[in-house]
Design an enzyme around this catalytic site. Structure first.
Site, PDB file in Angstrom:
ATOM      1  N   GLY A  43       0.927  -1.136   0.069  1.00 30.54           N
ATOM      2  CA  GLY A  43       0.277  -0.156  -0.253  1.00 30.54           C
ATOM      3  C   GLY A  43       0.796   0.914   0.042  1.00 30.54           C
ATOM      4  O   GLY A  43       1.691   1.702  -0.998  1.00 30.54           O
ATOM      5  N   SER A 111       6.412  -4.408  -1.477  1.00 30.97           N
ATOM      6  CA  SER A 111       6.469  -2.466  -2.334  1.00 30.97           C
ATOM      7  C   SER A 111       6.270  -2.148  -1.163  1.00 30.97           C
ATOM      8  O   SER A 111       7.773  -2.319   0.087  1.00 30.97           O
ATOM      9  CB  SER A 111       4.964  -3.082  -2.418  1.00 30.97           C
ATOM     10  OG  SER A 111       4.575  -2.136  -3.108  1.00 30.97           O
ATOM     11  N   TRP A 112       5.534  -1.158  -0.617  1.00 33.91           N
ATOM     12  CA  TRP A 112       5.444  -0.670   0.900  1.00 33.91           C
ATOM     13  C   TRP A 112       5.750  -2.200   1.697  1.00 33.91           C
ATOM     14  O   TRP A 112       6.452  -1.391   2.606  1.00 33.91           O
ATOM     15  CB  TRP A 112       3.808   0.301   1.404  1.00 33.91           C
ATOM     16  CG  TRP A 112       3.951  -0.042   2.135  1.00 33.91           C
ATOM     17  CD1 TRP A 112       3.290  -0.066   3.745  1.00 33.91           C
ATOM     18  CD2 TRP A 112       4.778   1.525   2.731  1.00 33.91           C
ATOM     19  NE1 TRP A 112       3.299   0.442   4.240  1.00 33.91           N
ATOM     20  CE2 TRP A 112       4.515   1.600   3.950  1.00 33.91           C
ATOM     21  CE3 TRP A 112       5.575   1.952   2.515  1.00 33.91           C
ATOM     22  CZ2 TRP A 112       4.828   2.117   4.822  1.00 33.91           C
ATOM     23  CZ3 TRP A 112       6.185   3.673   3.180  1.00 33.91           C
ATOM     24  CH2 TRP A 112       5.545   3.684   4.885  1.00 33.91           C
ATOM     25  N   ASP A 264       9.664  -4.158 -13.824  1.00 34.35           N
ATOM     26  CA  ASP A 264       8.804  -3.506 -12.579  1.00 34.35           C
ATOM     27  C   ASP A 264       8.504  -2.163 -13.711  1.00 34.35           C
ATOM     28  O   ASP A 264       9.629  -1.184 -12.548  1.00 34.35           O
ATOM     29  CB  ASP A 264       9.543  -4.059 -11.350  1.00 34.35           C
ATOM     30  CG  ASP A 264       8.277  -3.575 -10.487  1.00 34.35           C
ATOM     31  OD1 ASP A 264       7.379  -2.677 -10.428  1.00 34.35           O
ATOM     32  OD2 ASP A 264       8.596  -4.016  -8.737  1.00 34.35           O
ATOM     33  N   HIS A 292       5.646  -5.261 -11.326  1.00 35.08           N
ATOM     34  CA  HIS A 292       5.331  -5.663  -9.864  1.00 35.08           C
ATOM     35  C   HIS A 292       4.282  -6.476  -9.634  1.00 35.08           C
ATOM     36  O   HIS A 292       4.909  -6.645  -7.867  1.00 35.08           O
ATOM     37  CB  HIS A 292       5.221  -3.746  -9.849  1.00 35.08           C
ATOM     38  CG  HIS A 292       5.290  -3.471  -8.549  1.00 35.08           C
ATOM     39  ND1 HIS A 292       6.112  -3.748  -7.536  1.00 35.08           N
ATOM     40  CD2 HIS A 292       3.902  -3.153  -7.148  1.00 35.08           C
ATOM     41  CE1 HIS A 292       5.844  -3.341  -6.402  1.00 35.08           C
ATOM     42  NE2 HIS A 292       4.683  -2.876  -6.206  1.00 35.08           N
TER      43      HIS A 292
END
Length: 312
Positions: A43, A111-112, A264, A292
């Protein structure tokens, strides 16, 4: 999806009061006596995904998941921004580890979730047994500029035009700050949130998939996702620029695998490569033919190989 373990229900679920008026929703699955692993969602704001439990052998792992502040079923929800920083999340992880009586755990995030994993591990390296990262993001200004200031627009020009559409023409040189204003205005907030989130959905996979776009554009999800992302990114996640790669030497002695899509467009592989160079003993798996998304070809298999390799 053959690379995933079979669907796995949560074995236990509840809430942990972490202070500041926040209660985080927590889950456990798998073997209660197995090797502990904590799964960090992306996120910011996406929340626990049932599929995330399926990266791990349920006979070997004690799988811990939680909704970060303002996300999922944690309260207050809907992208609540009060007392909500990267360092609050790091403290929440420590509170959860202590509450569960875990001495050391594997840290898994994409990711986050990779950002949070690095921040936690560099702060509490003695509490981390291994680290598995996917689609590395460290919130450097260069990374933010790539995705939110025109870099990825070279690959997705039509989608970039839609992303800019809610922003007044004289504010488009700084989309992040412009979106911060839009999301603070109740008259346009919902539409702005959908436009923000559609951009992520359009760029997340190597081959654009309308299902991703629709998933990210769902209004309730989009509002939480956009509010938290803009809140974190306009503050640089409360990190010094380049801090997570600069301090990667603190991870020496912690085995780690970095899984990164070659193409990505959200988090380009240069970040994963630079992290690998700075993290002694890490292994970089660059996945050809992947972007990604965790479901892009080869990514799930690489993640399962990593979790299987670290099984007791």
């Amino acid at each position: 999806m053959d690379e995933l373990y079979p669907p796995l229900p949560a074995r236990a679920e509840g809430f942990l009061d972490v202070g500041d008026g926040h209660r985080i929703r927590c889950q456990e699955a798998g073997n209660p006596d197995g090797k502990p692993v904590v799964v960090l969602h992306g996120g910011p704001g996406s929340g626990i995904a049932p599929m995330a439990r399926r990266h791990f052998d349920p006979e070997a792992y004690r799988i811990v998941l939680f909704d970060q502040r303002g996300a999922g079923q944690s309260t207050p929800g809907a992208g609540d921004l009060a007392a909500n920083t990267l360092w609050h999340l790091v403290s929440d992880m420590e509170a959860l580890r202590e509450r569960l009586g875990i001495n050391r755990w594997q840290v898994f995030g994409g990711s986050w979730g990779a950002t949070l994993a690095l921040a936690y591990a560099e702060t509490h390296p003695s509490r981390v047994s291994e680290i598995i990262l996917r689609g590395v993001f460290t919130v450097r200004q260069s990374e933010l500029d790539w995705i939110y200031r025109g870099g990825a627009a070279n690959l997705f020009p039509r989608e970039w035009e839609a992303f800019l559409a809610p922003i007044p023409a004289d504010r488009r040189d700084d989309p992040l700050s412009a979106y911060a204003e839009l999301l603070a205005d109740a008259r346009v907030r919902d539409a702005a949130a959908v436009a923000w989130s559609r951009w992520e959905g359009a760029t997340v996979s190597l081959y654009p998939q309308e299902s991703f776009v629709q998933q990210y554009a769902e209004p309730a999800f989009a509002l939480t996702f956009a509010r938290l992302a803009v809140h974190y990114f306009t503050h640089g996640a409360w990190l010094e620029d380049g801090q997570l790669i600069r301090d990667a030497g603190k991870l020496a002695g912690i085995p780690g695998v970095i899984v990164q899509g070659r193409y990505d467009a959200v988090c380009p592989p240069t970040t994963a490569y630079e992290l690998h160079q700075a993290w002694p003993g890490s292994e970089l798996k660059l996945i050809e033919g992947a972007g990604h998304a965790v479901t892009d070809p080869g990514v799930l298999a690489a993640l399962r190989a990593a979790t299987d390799a670290f099984r007791p």
